[in-house]
Design an enzyme around this catalytic site. Structure first.
Site, short mmCIF file in Angstrom:
data_model
loop_
_atom_site.label_atom_id
_atom_site.label_comp_id
_atom_site.label_asym_id
_atom_site.label_seq_id
_atom_site.Cartn_x
_atom_site.Cartn_y
_atom_site.Cartn_z
CB CYS A 188 2.46 -3.27 -7.39
SG CYS A 188 0.68 -3.08 -7.48
CD GLU A 227 6.10 -9.43 -5.89
OE1 GLU A 227 6.45 -9.08 -7.04
OE2 GLU A 227 5.18 -8.86 -5.27
CB ILE A 259 -2.81 -7.44 -6.70
CG1 ILE A 259 -2.50 -8.89 -7.12
CG2 ILE A 259 -3.69 -7.42 -5.44
CD1 ILE A 259 -1.58 -9.62 -6.16
NE ARG A 260 -5.68 -4.15 -3.00
CZ ARG A 260 -4.54 -3.84 -2.39
NH1 ARG A 260 -4.13 -2.60 -2.32
NH2 ARG A 260 -3.83 -4.77 -1.82
CG HIS A 306 2.46 -7.95 -7.26
ND1 HIS A 306 3.00 -7.62 -6.04
CD2 HIS A 306 1.39 -7.15 -7.44
CE1 HIS A 306 2.28 -6.65 -5.49
NE2 HIS A 306 1.30 -6.35 -6.32
CD GLU A 338 -2.16 2.11 0.91
OE1 GLU A 338 -2.82 2.71 0.04
OE2 GLU A 338 -1.41 2.68 1.70
CB SER A 339 1.83 3.51 -2.74
OG SER A 339 0.59 4.12 -2.99
N1 GLN Z 1 -3.26 -0.14 -4.84
C1 GLN Z 1 -2.03 -0.09 -4.11
C2 GLN Z 1 -1.59 1.36 -3.93
O1 GLN Z 1 -2.11 2.22 -4.53
C3 GLN Z 1 -0.94 -0.88 -4.81
C4 GLN Z 1 -1.32 -2.34 -4.83
C5 GLN Z 1 -0.18 -3.29 -4.87
O2 GLN Z 1 0.97 -2.96 -4.60
N2 GLN Z 1 -0.51 -4.53 -5.15
O3 GLN Z 1 -0.74 1.62 -3.15
#
Ligand code: GLN
Length: 207
Positions: free
Chosen positions: A79, A176, A137-138, A174, A48-49
């Protein structure tokens, strides 16, 4: 032996460590500025950034990471890590390392339930033309790139999802989580520490 740091504040850092250990690389978890010393490369993982950015500010890591990258040490953001490396995040004010000349959009494909896997063509892998399984993923999308940024991967619809700017690498997906270590080997080739990878660190994407 090549020594790679993985920023271990939040998110998928253990998965990166596992891939790197499989490639017989020395891995160090980075939580404090002094742990950035003597690294051949640094990975900023997904997660989560906003959380990663706030913790990085709290631990005094933002400026030392910038300095590391400015010295030429390869840095790869996956990501959320890609978001942290971006110059600008559309519609958000959040702490960033901000060294890559890219504008990114967070959660560009929707929420968790909209996660997907897409076969990606990666010309930078040279002769190895097998598609790479892109796990999104998101995930963020790269909306625009500056002149010094090389586009490494696009989705079939054209969206930009992996880029390189000199010693900086960013992937919206991702690697990894896939069991396919080609992106990790590509990154190690950037560090000069992976002579037998069969991959060159020279870019071969679009400009
Ligand atoms: N949606 C996350 C973000 O905005 C990133 C998602 C992820 O790293 N898989 O930080």
């Amino acid at each position: 032996m090549t020594r790679i740091g993985v920023l271990a504040l939040q998110g998928a850092f253990i998965e990166h460590e596992q891939v790197l250990r499989g490639l017989e690389v020395e891995v160090c978890q980075v939580r404090l500025p002094h742990q950035l010393e003597n690294l051949d490369g640094l990975i900023i993982p997904g997660g989560e950034s906003t959380t990663i950015g706030k913790l990085a500010v709290g631990y005094g890591l933002i400026e030392p990471i910038r300095e590391l990258a400015r010295c030429g040490v390869p840095v790869w953001g996956t990501c959320a890590g890609m978001i942290i490396l971006a110059r600008e995040v559309a519609g958000y004010e959040q702490p960033l390392v901000g060294l890559m000349d890219i504008v990114v959009r967070r959660n560009a494909f929707g929420g968790q339930v909209d996660s997907f896997v897409e076969d990606l063509q990666v010309p930078a892998f040279g002769q190895d033309a097998r598609p790479f399984p892109g796990v999104f993923i998101r995930a963020p999308l790269i909306e625009s790139v500056g002149p010094g940024v090389e586009i490494l991967v696009r989705l079939p619809e054209g969206g930009i999802v992996a880029v390189r700017q000199g010693n900086l690498l960013a992937t919206a997906f991702h690697p990894e989580l896939t069991g396919d270590s080609r992106f990790h080997r590509y990154f190690l080739a950037m560090t000069g520490g992976w002579a037998e990878s069969g991959l060159t660190a020279a870019g071969s994407g679009e400009r």
